[in-house]
Design a protein around this motif. Structure first.
Motif, PDB file in Angstrom:
ATOM      1  N   GLY A 253       0.513  11.273   8.603  1.00  0.00           N
ATOM      2  CA  GLY A 253      -0.830  10.735   8.785  1.00  0.00           C
ATOM      3  C   GLY A 253      -1.890  11.786   9.004  1.00  0.00           C
ATOM      4  N   LEU A 254      -1.544  12.851   9.724  1.00  0.00           N
ATOM      5  CA  LEU A 254      -2.530  13.897   9.957  1.00  0.00           C
ATOM      6  C   LEU A 254      -2.950  14.559   8.652  1.00  0.00           C
ATOM      7  CD1 LEU A 254      -1.162  15.496  13.238  1.00  0.00           C
ATOM      8  CD2 LEU A 254      -3.312  14.253  12.967  1.00  0.00           C
ATOM      9  N   LEU A 255      -1.982  14.844   7.778  1.00  0.00           N
ATOM     10  CA  LEU A 255      -2.357  15.425   6.484  1.00  0.00           C
ATOM     11  C   LEU A 255      -3.176  14.438   5.678  1.00  0.00           C
ATOM     12  CD1 LEU A 255      -2.164  17.811   4.514  1.00  0.00           C
ATOM     13  CD2 LEU A 255      -0.143  16.696   3.530  1.00  0.00           C
TER      14      LEU A 255
ATOM     15  N   LEU B 180       0.831  -1.200   0.000  1.00  0.00           N
ATOM     16  CA  LEU B 180       0.000   0.000   0.000  1.00  0.00           C
ATOM     17  C   LEU B 180       0.867   1.252   0.000  1.00  0.00           C
ATOM     18  CD1 LEU B 180      -2.591  -0.992   2.765  1.00  0.00           C
ATOM     19  CD2 LEU B 180      -2.920  -1.115   0.280  1.00  0.00           C
ATOM     20  N   LEU B 181       0.478   2.232  -0.808  1.00  0.00           N
ATOM     21  CA  LEU B 181       1.116   3.548  -0.787  1.00  0.00           C
ATOM     22  C   LEU B 181       0.034   4.613  -0.779  1.00  0.00           C
ATOM     23  CD1 LEU B 181       3.749   5.273  -0.994  1.00  0.00           C
ATOM     24  CD2 LEU B 181       3.190   5.498  -3.400  1.00  0.00           C
ATOM     25  N   ALA B 182      -0.006   5.407   0.287  1.00  0.00           N
ATOM     26  CA  ALA B 182      -0.973   6.500   0.402  1.00  0.00           C
ATOM     27  C   ALA B 182      -0.231   7.819   0.309  1.00  0.00           C
ATOM     28  CB  ALA B 182      -1.731   6.412   1.720  1.00  0.00           C
ATOM     29  N   THR B 183      -0.805   8.770  -0.416  1.00  0.00           N
ATOM     30  CA  THR B 183      -0.193  10.077  -0.584  1.00  0.00           C
ATOM     31  C   THR B 183      -1.227  11.160  -0.328  1.00  0.00           C
ATOM     32  OG1 THR B 183      -0.693  10.121  -2.952  1.00  0.00           O
ATOM     33  CG2 THR B 183       1.447   9.215  -2.293  1.00  0.00           C
ATOM     34  N   ALA B 184      -0.740  12.333   0.053  1.00  0.00           N
ATOM     35  CA  ALA B 184      -1.624  13.482   0.241  1.00  0.00           C
ATOM     36  C   ALA B 184      -0.862  14.749  -0.105  1.00  0.00           C
ATOM     37  CB  ALA B 184      -2.132  13.552   1.683  1.00  0.00           C
ATOM     38  N   VAL B 185      -1.551  15.690  -0.726  1.00  0.00           N
ATOM     39  CA  VAL B 185      -1.014  17.017  -0.992  1.00  0.00           C
ATOM     40  C   VAL B 185      -2.041  18.027  -0.480  1.00  0.00           C
ATOM     41  CG1 VAL B 185      -0.276  18.665  -2.739  1.00  0.00           C
ATOM     42  CG2 VAL B 185       0.284  16.238  -3.012  1.00  0.00           C
ATOM     43  N   ARG B 186      -1.580  18.968   0.326  1.00  0.00           N
ATOM     44  CA  ARG B 186      -2.522  19.919   0.932  1.00  0.00           C
ATOM     45  C   ARG B 186      -3.333  20.645  -0.134  1.00  0.00           C
ATOM     46  NH1 ARG B 186      -3.538  21.532   5.772  1.00  0.00           N
ATOM     47  NH2 ARG B 186      -1.681  20.485   6.623  1.00  0.00           N
ATOM     48  N   GLY B 187      -4.649  20.573   0.034  1.00  0.00           N
ATOM     49  CA  GLY B 187      -5.568  21.216  -0.888  1.00  0.00           C
ATOM     50  C   GLY B 187      -5.859  20.428  -2.143  1.00  0.00           C
ATOM     51  N   GLN B 188      -5.220  19.245  -2.289  1.00  0.00           N
ATOM     52  CA  GLN B 188      -5.412  18.450  -3.502  1.00  0.00           C
ATOM     53  C   GLN B 188      -5.930  17.047  -3.228  1.00  0.00           C
ATOM     54  OE1 GLN B 188      -2.105  18.651  -6.299  1.00  0.00           O
ATOM     55  NE2 GLN B 188      -1.474  20.635  -5.467  1.00  0.00           N
ATOM     56  N   GLY B 189      -6.209  16.730  -1.964  1.00  0.00           N
ATOM     57  CA  GLY B 189      -6.809  15.456  -1.648  1.00  0.00           C
ATOM     58  C   GLY B 189      -5.793  14.378  -1.312  1.00  0.00           C
TER      59      GLY B 189
ATOM     60  N   GLY C 136     -10.782  14.010   4.060  1.00  0.00           N
ATOM     61  CA  GLY C 136     -12.064  14.535   4.530  1.00  0.00           C
ATOM     62  C   GLY C 136     -12.243  14.469   6.020  1.00  0.00           C
ATOM     63  N   GLY C 137     -11.226  14.003   6.761  1.00  0.00           N
ATOM     64  CA  GLY C 137     -11.318  13.899   8.205  1.00  0.00           C
ATOM     65  C   GLY C 137     -10.933  15.189   8.899  1.00  0.00           C
ATOM     66  N   ALA C 138     -10.771  15.088  10.214  1.00  0.00           N
ATOM     67  CA  ALA C 138     -10.446  16.267  11.026  1.00  0.00           C
ATOM     68  C   ALA C 138      -9.535  15.841  12.166  1.00  0.00           C
ATOM     69  CB  ALA C 138     -11.720  16.890  11.591  1.00  0.00           C
ATOM     70  N   GLN C 139      -8.813  16.820  12.728  1.00  0.00           N
ATOM     71  CA  GLN C 139      -7.945  16.533  13.861  1.00  0.00           C
ATOM     72  C   GLN C 139      -7.992  17.683  14.844  1.00  0.00           C
ATOM     73  OE1 GLN C 139      -4.933  18.307  14.409  1.00  0.00           O
ATOM     74  NE2 GLN C 139      -4.150  18.960  12.412  1.00  0.00           N
ATOM     75  N   LEU C 140      -7.936  17.346  16.134  1.00  0.00           N
ATOM     76  CA  LEU C 140      -8.013  18.334  17.211  1.00  0.00           C
ATOM     77  C   LEU C 140      -7.208  17.851  18.405  1.00  0.00           C
ATOM     78  CD1 LEU C 140     -11.838  19.187  17.370  1.00  0.00           C
ATOM     79  CD2 LEU C 140     -10.022  20.726  16.586  1.00  0.00           C
TER      80      LEU C 140
ATOM     81  N   LEU D 224      -4.860   6.554  -2.385  1.00  0.00           N
ATOM     82  CA  LEU D 224      -4.316   5.263  -1.996  1.00  0.00           C
ATOM     83  C   LEU D 224      -4.076   4.455  -3.256  1.00  0.00           C
ATOM     84  CD1 LEU D 224      -3.516   3.188   0.157  1.00  0.00           C
ATOM     85  CD2 LEU D 224      -5.907   2.439   0.206  1.00  0.00           C
ATOM     86  N   ASP D 225      -2.794   4.175  -3.514  1.00  0.00           N
ATOM     87  CA  ASP D 225      -2.410   3.482  -4.743  1.00  0.00           C
ATOM     88  C   ASP D 225      -3.004   4.168  -5.972  1.00  0.00           C
ATOM     89  OD1 ASP D 225      -0.929   1.606  -3.286  1.00  0.00           O
ATOM     90  OD2 ASP D 225      -2.701   0.356  -2.963  1.00  0.00           O
ATOM     91  N   GLY D 226      -2.995   5.503  -5.937  1.00  0.00           N
ATOM     92  CA  GLY D 226      -3.432   6.297  -7.074  1.00  0.00           C
ATOM     93  C   GLY D 226      -4.902   6.599  -7.126  1.00  0.00           C
ATOM     94  N   GLU D 227      -5.718   5.961  -6.289  1.00  0.00           N
ATOM     95  CA  GLU D 227      -7.168   6.171  -6.295  1.00  0.00           C
ATOM     96  C   GLU D 227      -7.572   7.135  -5.188  1.00  0.00           C
ATOM     97  OE1 GLU D 227      -9.257   4.988  -8.601  1.00  0.00           O
ATOM     98  OE2 GLU D 227      -7.472   4.158  -9.587  1.00  0.00           O
ATOM     99  N   PRO D 228      -8.555   8.017  -5.441  1.00  0.00           N
ATOM    100  CA  PRO D 228      -8.984   8.972  -4.409  1.00  0.00           C
ATOM    101  C   PRO D 228      -9.409   8.267  -3.126  1.00  0.00           C
ATOM    102  CG  PRO D 228      -9.916   9.550  -6.537  1.00  0.00           C
ATOM    103  CD  PRO D 228      -9.272   8.203  -6.716  1.00  0.00           C
ATOM    104  N   LEU D 229      -9.056   8.884  -2.011  1.00  0.00           N
ATOM    105  CA  LEU D 229      -9.304   8.302  -0.700  1.00  0.00           C
ATOM    106  C   LEU D 229     -10.228   9.222   0.085  1.00  0.00           C
ATOM    107  CD1 LEU D 229      -8.346   5.932   1.107  1.00  0.00           C
ATOM    108  CD2 LEU D 229      -6.452   7.380   1.857  1.00  0.00           C
ATOM    109  N   ARG D 230     -11.347   8.687   0.588  1.00  0.00           N
ATOM    110  CA  ARG D 230     -12.297   9.456   1.370  1.00  0.00           C
ATOM    111  C   ARG D 230     -12.630   8.700   2.646  1.00  0.00           C
ATOM    112  NH1 ARG D 230     -12.479  14.548   0.634  1.00  0.00           N
ATOM    113  NH2 ARG D 230     -14.566  14.587   1.542  1.00  0.00           N
ATOM    114  N   SER D 231     -12.591   9.415   3.758  1.00  0.00           N
ATOM    115  CA  SER D 231     -12.799   8.765   5.051  1.00  0.00           C
ATOM    116  C   SER D 231     -14.266   8.518   5.359  1.00  0.00           C
ATOM    117  CB  SER D 231     -12.180   9.615   6.159  1.00  0.00           C
ATOM    118  OG  SER D 231     -12.743  10.923   6.167  1.00  0.00           O
TER     119      SER D 231
END
Length: 281
Positions: free
Chosen positions: A232-234, A142-151, A240-244, A154-161
């Motif tokens: 992980g936080l990003l 598994l490879l998960a990526t994130a770019v701020r403001g761009q979503g 679509g998640g949140a952190q506090l 996971l393995d190239g497919e959009p990831l939504r929580s």
């Protein structure tokens, strides 16, 4: 030195695949060949019986420390093993230079036991703001990526929580009580409430991935070392998640947070977990 958001965006557009390649190569060269093949002399303890380090940790971080600044001239690396050797290097997270935050083997205990629950974490931060992240679990493929403001992907497919399903207990991964202060223990006891199903956490990076995938509803962690949390936080936020934190404000990778803190599938769940953590203190 890269100083603007626009220049970082340009760098990521051009070089994000190169960062991914560097992460994969570090794992292929230094981590995977040692998985389930570690000799006794390749495993050491740092500050305690549960704080393990292996040759895989050291050599993978060394590889990434050489490769990542080549992609982004003027950047620096803050890695778990480098900070162990020179604690002052952690201060770069609050500096002006772009920072690669690296955990070469997150879940070292699982790695030493020959389990699949480990990963490599890399995040790129500028002035305390995480701009991109890579979470690579080679044993799980598994490879998960994130770019701020761009979503998140996971393995190239959009990831939504998504949001937790109504009517069932919230699934929350928590810090182990043996590694907490008395106040943090009391806070974590707040999760022993109706409608909540807490369990001890494994690799922090993989717990964040589980939240981003909607397989876990939230985390509740009591430590703030950036290499465990930045990537992980990003990932959770961009899915679509949140952190506090327990203070009701977002976690700061520079430190100084009110602990424990949470990352959750949605904002309502994050606020619910923080309420529970605060009620018991």
């Amino acid at each position: 030195m890269i100083e603007t958001d626009a220049s970082i965006d340009q760098f990521l557009t051009r070089h994000a695949p190169d960062v991914e390649a560097a992460v994969r190569e570090a794992a292929a060269r230094e981590i995977v060949p040692r998985w389930r093949r570690l000799a006794a002399h390749e495993v050491d303890r740092k500050s305690g019986p549960h704080d393990l380090v292996t040759d895989a940790d050291r050599e993978a971080e060394r590889h990434l420390t050489a490769e990542l600044p080549r992609l982004l001239p003027g950047s620096v690396v803050v890695g778990e093993e480098g900070v162990h050797a020179d604690p002052s290097s952690y201060e770069a997270i609050g500096g002006d230079a772009p920072v690669w935050i690296v955990d070469p083997v997150d879940g070292t205990r699982q790695f030493v036991r020959g389990e699949t629950g480990y990963c490599t974490l890399v995040a790129l931060a500028v002035r305390g703001v995480v701009r991109a992240s890579w979470t690579y679990a080679p044993a799980l493929g598994l490879l998960a990526t994130a770019v701020r403001g761009q979503g998140a992907r996971l393995d190239g497919e959009p990831l939504r929580s998504g949001s937790p399903e109504p009517g069932r207990d919230l699934r929350v991964a928590t810090s182990h009580p043996d590694f907490t202060t008395d106040e943090q223990k009391r806070a974590l006891l707040g999760l022993r409430a109706d409608g909540v199903s807490p369990r001890p956490c494994g690799s922090a990076g993989l717990e964040y991935l589980a939240v981003a995938r909607g397989e876990l509803d939230a985390t509740a962690f009591n430590w703030e070392l950036a290499w465990d949390h930045a990537a992980g936080l990003l990932l959770v936020e961009e899915a679509g998640g949140a952190q506090l934190t327990r203070a009701g404000i977002p976690f700061a990778i520079r430190g100084g947070n009110t602990l424990p803190f949470t990352a959750a599938r949605d904002e309502a769940t994050a606020r619910r977990v923080v309420e529970l953590l605060s009620a018991a203190v």
